[in-house]
Design a protein around this motif. Structure first.
Motif, PDB file in Angstrom:
ATOM      1  N   PRO A   1       0.704  -1.174  -0.003  1.00 59.75           N
ATOM      2  CA  PRO A   1      -0.008  -0.097   0.052  1.00 59.75           C
ATOM      3  C   PRO A   1       1.054   1.247   0.024  1.00 59.75           C
ATOM      4  N   VAL A   2       0.325   2.309  -0.564  1.00 59.51           N
ATOM      5  CA  VAL A   2       0.989   3.601  -0.578  1.00 59.51           C
ATOM      6  C   VAL A   2       1.164   4.065   0.986  1.00 59.51           C
ATOM      7  N   SER A   3       2.318   4.514   1.445  1.00 59.23           N
ATOM      8  CA  SER A   3       2.484   4.899   2.767  1.00 59.23           C
ATOM      9  C   SER A   3       2.713   6.271   3.199  1.00 59.23           C
ATOM     10  N   VAL A   4       2.303   6.813   4.185  1.00 53.85           N
ATOM     11  CA  VAL A   4       2.206   8.164   4.606  1.00 53.85           C
ATOM     12  C   VAL A   4       3.471   8.572   5.639  1.00 53.85           C
ATOM     13  N   GLN A   5       4.119   9.478   5.164  1.00 57.21           N
ATOM     14  CA  GLN A   5       5.237   9.959   5.993  1.00 57.21           C
ATOM     15  C   GLN A   5       5.068  11.323   6.545  1.00 57.21           C
ATOM     16  N   SER A   6       5.965  11.531   7.557  1.00 57.42           N
ATOM     17  CA  SER A   6       6.014  12.875   7.770  1.00 57.42           C
ATOM     18  C   SER A   6       7.509  13.119   8.463  1.00 57.42           C
ATOM     19  N   MET A   7       7.842  14.429   8.965  1.00 52.72           N
ATOM     20  CA  MET A   7       9.321  14.558   9.301  1.00 52.72           C
ATOM     21  C   MET A   7       8.930  15.483  10.884  1.00 52.72           C
ATOM     22  N   THR A   8       9.799  14.927  11.887  1.00 51.74           N
ATOM     23  CA  THR A   8       9.904  15.745  13.065  1.00 51.74           C
ATOM     24  C   THR A   8      10.095  17.124  12.780  1.00 51.74           C
ATOM     25  N   THR A   9       9.776  18.150  13.927  1.00 50.99           N
ATOM     26  CA  THR A   9      10.173  19.262  13.698  1.00 50.99           C
ATOM     27  C   THR A   9      11.219  19.534  15.110  1.00 50.99           C
ATOM     28  N   THR A  10      11.273  18.491  15.970  1.00 53.14           N
ATOM     29  CA  THR A  10      12.116  18.814  17.230  1.00 53.14           C
ATOM     30  C   THR A  10      13.601  18.791  16.696  1.00 53.14           C
ATOM     31  N   VAL A  11      14.542  19.122  17.640  1.00 50.48           N
ATOM     32  CA  VAL A  11      15.818  19.158  17.586  1.00 50.48           C
ATOM     33  C   VAL A  11      15.686  17.536  17.785  1.00 50.48           C
ATOM     34  N   THR A  12      16.649  17.080  16.779  1.00 52.72           N
ATOM     35  CA  THR A  12      16.685  15.325  17.070  1.00 52.72           C
ATOM     36  C   THR A  12      17.557  14.816  18.211  1.00 52.72           C
ATOM     37  N   ALA A  13      18.675  15.832  18.289  1.00 49.07           N
ATOM     38  CA  ALA A  13      19.342  15.358  19.556  1.00 49.07           C
ATOM     39  C   ALA A  13      18.543  15.382  20.912  1.00 49.07           C
ATOM     40  N   ASP A  14      17.342  16.106  20.826  1.00 51.73           N
ATOM     41  CA  ASP A  14      16.664  16.078  22.121  1.00 51.73           C
ATOM     42  C   ASP A  14      15.910  14.743  21.984  1.00 51.73           C
ATOM     43  N   ILE A  15      16.348  13.610  22.604  1.00 52.35           N
ATOM     44  CA  ILE A  15      15.616  12.102  22.279  1.00 52.35           C
ATOM     45  C   ILE A  15      14.413  12.387  22.576  1.00 52.35           C
ATOM     46  N   ASN A  16      14.169  12.817  24.071  1.00 52.03           N
ATOM     47  CA  ASN A  16      12.760  12.638  24.500  1.00 52.03           C
ATOM     48  C   ASN A  16      11.629  13.332  23.964  1.00 52.03           C
ATOM     49  N   SER A  17      11.920  14.505  23.318  1.00 54.42           N
ATOM     50  CA  SER A  17      11.063  15.289  22.495  1.00 54.42           C
ATOM     51  C   SER A  17      10.686  14.585  21.455  1.00 54.42           C
ATOM     52  N   THR A  18      11.817  14.129  20.499  1.00 51.87           N
ATOM     53  CA  THR A  18      11.716  13.638  19.393  1.00 51.87           C
ATOM     54  C   THR A  18      10.790  12.368  19.437  1.00 51.87           C
ATOM     55  N   LEU A  19      11.196  11.473  20.395  1.00 50.65           N
ATOM     56  CA  LEU A  19      10.350  10.129  20.622  1.00 50.65           C
ATOM     57  C   LEU A  19       8.764  10.471  20.675  1.00 50.65           C
ATOM     58  N   GLN A  20       8.705  11.698  21.779  1.00 49.92           N
ATOM     59  CA  GLN A  20       7.391  12.019  22.098  1.00 49.92           C
ATOM     60  C   GLN A  20       6.583  12.324  20.744  1.00 49.92           C
ATOM     61  N   GLN A  21       7.329  13.366  19.761  1.00 47.47           N
ATOM     62  CA  GLN A  21       6.752  13.561  18.465  1.00 47.47           C
ATOM     63  C   GLN A  21       6.344  12.409  17.644  1.00 47.47           C
ATOM     64  N   ILE A  22       7.398  11.585  17.702  1.00 43.71           N
ATOM     65  CA  ILE A  22       7.259  10.348  16.898  1.00 43.71           C
ATOM     66  C   ILE A  22       5.940   9.495  17.248  1.00 43.71           C
ATOM     67  N   ALA A  23       5.977   9.612  18.614  1.00 42.61           N
ATOM     68  CA  ALA A  23       4.833   8.772  19.094  1.00 42.61           C
ATOM     69  C   ALA A  23       3.185   9.378  18.762  1.00 42.61           C
ATOM     70  N   GLU A  24       3.312  10.784  18.695  1.00 40.40           N
ATOM     71  CA  GLU A  24       2.120  11.483  18.200  1.00 40.40           C
ATOM     72  C   GLU A  24       1.750  11.294  16.730  1.00 40.40           C
ATOM     73  N   LEU A  25       2.889  11.158  16.231  1.00 44.60           N
ATOM     74  CA  LEU A  25       2.871  10.892  14.565  1.00 44.60           C
ATOM     75  C   LEU A  25       2.328   9.629  14.371  1.00 44.60           C
ATOM     76  N   THR A  26       2.820   8.519  15.237  1.00 44.09           N
ATOM     77  CA  THR A  26       2.536   7.144  15.197  1.00 44.09           C
ATOM     78  C   THR A  26       0.831   7.067  15.439  1.00 44.09           C
ATOM     79  N   ALA A  27       0.509   7.599  16.551  1.00 47.13           N
ATOM     80  CA  ALA A  27      -0.935   7.596  16.975  1.00 47.13           C
ATOM     81  C   ALA A  27      -1.964   8.254  15.731  1.00 47.13           C
ATOM     82  N   ALA A  28      -1.201   9.157  15.042  1.00 43.91           N
ATOM     83  CA  ALA A  28      -2.187   9.876  14.125  1.00 43.91           C
ATOM     84  C   ALA A  28      -2.098   9.025  12.703  1.00 43.91           C
ATOM     85  N   GLY A  29      -1.356   7.739  12.604  1.00 40.48           N
ATOM     86  CA  GLY A  29      -1.343   6.900  11.584  1.00 40.48           C
ATOM     87  C   GLY A  29      -0.275   7.117  10.721  1.00 40.48           C
ATOM     88  N   CYS A  30       0.870   7.804  11.304  1.00 37.63           N
ATOM     89  CA  CYS A  30       2.088   7.743  10.448  1.00 37.63           C
ATOM     90  C   CYS A  30       2.895   6.493  10.108  1.00 37.63           C
TER      91      CYS A  30
END
Ligand code: SF4
Length: 367
Positions: free
Chosen positions: A31-60
Motif C-alpha cells: 500500500p502507499v504509505s504516509v510519511q512525515s518529518m519531526t520538527t524537534t531537535v533530533t538530539a533532544d531524544i525525549n521530545s523527538t520520541l514524543q513527537q514520533i509517538a504522536e505521529l504514530t498515533a495519528a497514523g504515520c
C-alpha cells in the motif's frame, strides 16, 4: 436499462522494485504509505520520541528526522530503537553521518544529490555499508538545492533537470550494484513536480516518494499536495507520500491519510457528507456539520453521516449514507440505512445523530 458500468478505479500501480523500510514494505506490491518529518531537535531524544509517538498515533507509517550535527547523529541509535515506526535519517552534507545513521539502525537514509560533490568518492563506501545493513537509501532531489551542474545546463529547476539529477545519482549507486533506492524530486510548483515524477516513472523502476516541497501554510499546502498527488496517484505513480505543511507534522499525516482515503487507496473511516447549504436551507448547516464532526472525531469505523440542509437533496443523500439528517420546518428527519427512524426537533438533531452513530459503530468492524 443501461448496463451497469464497472466501479471507477485508478490506473494500476506502476510496477516498481520493492523495498523494506524497517517493517514497512515500499513499492507497487505494498500500500502507499504516509510519511512525515519531526520538527524537534533530533538530539533532544525525549521530545523527538514524543513527537514520533504522536505521529504514530495519528497514523504515520514512516518518520524522518533531520541530522545536521554530531549530537543528532549520536541520538539516532536511541531514536531508531525506541520508535514504533521506521525512522529515516535525513542527511545533507556529511557522509560521516550517513555511516552513523546506517550503523544506528535507521530504517533508511535520505541523501540529497545537490550536495553530491562531497559524496562522490564516498558512494562506493555508502553503498557497501547500506548493503551490509540492508538499509535503503532515498535520493531526495529538491528544486532549492539542485546540482549546480544541472542548474547551468537547464537554467532553472525544470522537471527534466530534477529527474536527470535523481537518475544520475541513482546511477552512481547502481554502478556499485546498489538498487535499494527510493527517489523523490520535489518542487513547490505542483505542475513542475507532477511532470518531474512522470519523467522519472517512465525512466526507472525505483519506488517514488511524492512531495510538493515548501507547499506553504496548511490551507495552500493541503491543496497543492492533494492536486499533485491526485494527478500522480491517478496514474498509479507514487509509493510513499509526504504532505509538507508549515504546520505541526500531525496535520501532515491527517491530510496525507485523507488524500489516500479520497482516492480509495486507504479504507475510508468516518465521512461527513454535508451539503454546502443554499437559499433553501432551513437549518444552519455549517454549525450542524461542525458539531456532528466534532462529536464523532476519532471514530475508527467507516461510517458515512449525511448532514443535509433541506428536504430537496436531503433525503436522497441521507438515504445513501449509514446515517443522516434532512432538516426542514424546525425539525430533522433522522435516517438510518435509508429509513426514517424518527423526527426530532432541531435542537436535538446533533445529540440524536451522535447517539445513533455510536450505536451503529458498535456493530461495525474498524476500517
Ligand atoms: Fe441547498 Fe438543500 Fe441542497 Fe443543502 S440539501 S444545498 S439546503 S438544496
Amino acid at each position: 436499462g443501461m448496463p451497469a458500468s464497472p466501479a471507477p478505479v485508478l490506473a494500476e500501480r506502476r510496477k516498481t522494485r520493492q523495498l523494506q523500510v524497517g517493517a514497512v514494505g515500499v513499492g507497487s506490491e505494498h500500500p502507499v504509505s504516509v510519511q512525515s518529518m519531526t520538527t524537534t531537535v533530533t538530539a533532544d531524544i525525549n521530545s523527538t520520541l514524543q513527537q514520533i509517538a504522536e505521529l504514530t498515533a495519528a497514523g504515520c507509517d514512516i518518520v524522518r528526522v533531520a541530522c545536521p550535527s554530531a549530537d543528532d547523529a549520536e541520538a539516532l541509535p536511541a531514536i531508531a530503537q525506541k520508535s514504533k515506526i521506521p525512522v529515516i535519517a535525513d542527511i545533507h552534507f556529511q557522509p560521516k553521518y550517513v555511516f552513523a545513521a546506517i550503523e544506528a539502525g535507521c530504517a533508511a537514509v535520505r541523501v540529497n544529490p545537490g550536495n553530491i560533490k562531497k559524496f562522490d568518492d564516498k558512494v562506493k563506501e555508502i553503498a557497501q555499508a547500506a548493503k551490509d545493513h540492508g538499509t535503503p537509501i532515498r535520493i531526495g532531489v529538491n528544486a532549492g538545492s539542485l546540482d549546480p551542474r544541472l542548474m547551468q545546463k537547464y537554467g532553472k529547476a525544470t522537471p527534466e533537470a530534477l529527474a536527470e539529477s535523481a537518475l544520475w545519482e541513482a546511477s552512481l549507486f547502481a554502478e556499485h550494484d546498489f538498487h535499494d533506492l527510493k527517489i523523490s524530486v520535489k518542487h513547490n510548483d505542483p505542475v513542475v513536480m507532477v511532470r518531474a515524477y512522470e519523467i522519472l516513472a517512465e525512466q526507472c523502476d525505483y519506488p517514488l516518494h511524492l512531495g510538493v516541497t515548501e507547499a506553504g501554510p496548511a490551507f495552500q499546502g493541503t491543496i497543492k499536495s492533494a492536486v499533485a498527488f491526485g494527478a500522480l496517484l491517478r496514474q498509479g505513480i507514487g509509493d510513499t507520500i509526504r504532505v509538507s505543511l508549515s504546520a505541526p507534522p500531525v496535520e501532515e499525516i491527517k491530510v496525507g491519510t485523507q488524500i489516500l482515503q479520497s482516492l480509495n487507496l486507504r479504507p475510508r473511516k468516518l465521512e461527513i457528507v454535508s451539503c454546502p447549504s443554499c437559499g433553501r436551507a432551513q437549518v444552519d448547516v455549517y454549525k450542524l456539520a461542525e458539531e456532528v464532526t466534532a462529536g464523532l472525531e476519532g471514530m475508527e469505523v467507516p461510517l458515512r453521516v449525511a448532514v443535509m440542509g433541506c428536504v430537496v437533496n436531503g433525503p436522497g443523500e441521507a438515504r445513501e449514507a449509514d446515517l443522516g439528517v434532512a432538516s426542514g420546518n424546525g425539525k430533522g428527519q433522522i435516517f438510518v440505512k435509508g429509513e426514517v427512524i424518527k423526527t426530532v426537533p432541531e435542537h436535538q438533531i446533533v445529540e440524536t445523530l451522535i447517539e445513533e452513530a455510536m450505536r451503529i459503530a458498535e456493530d461495525m468492524e474498524p476500517a
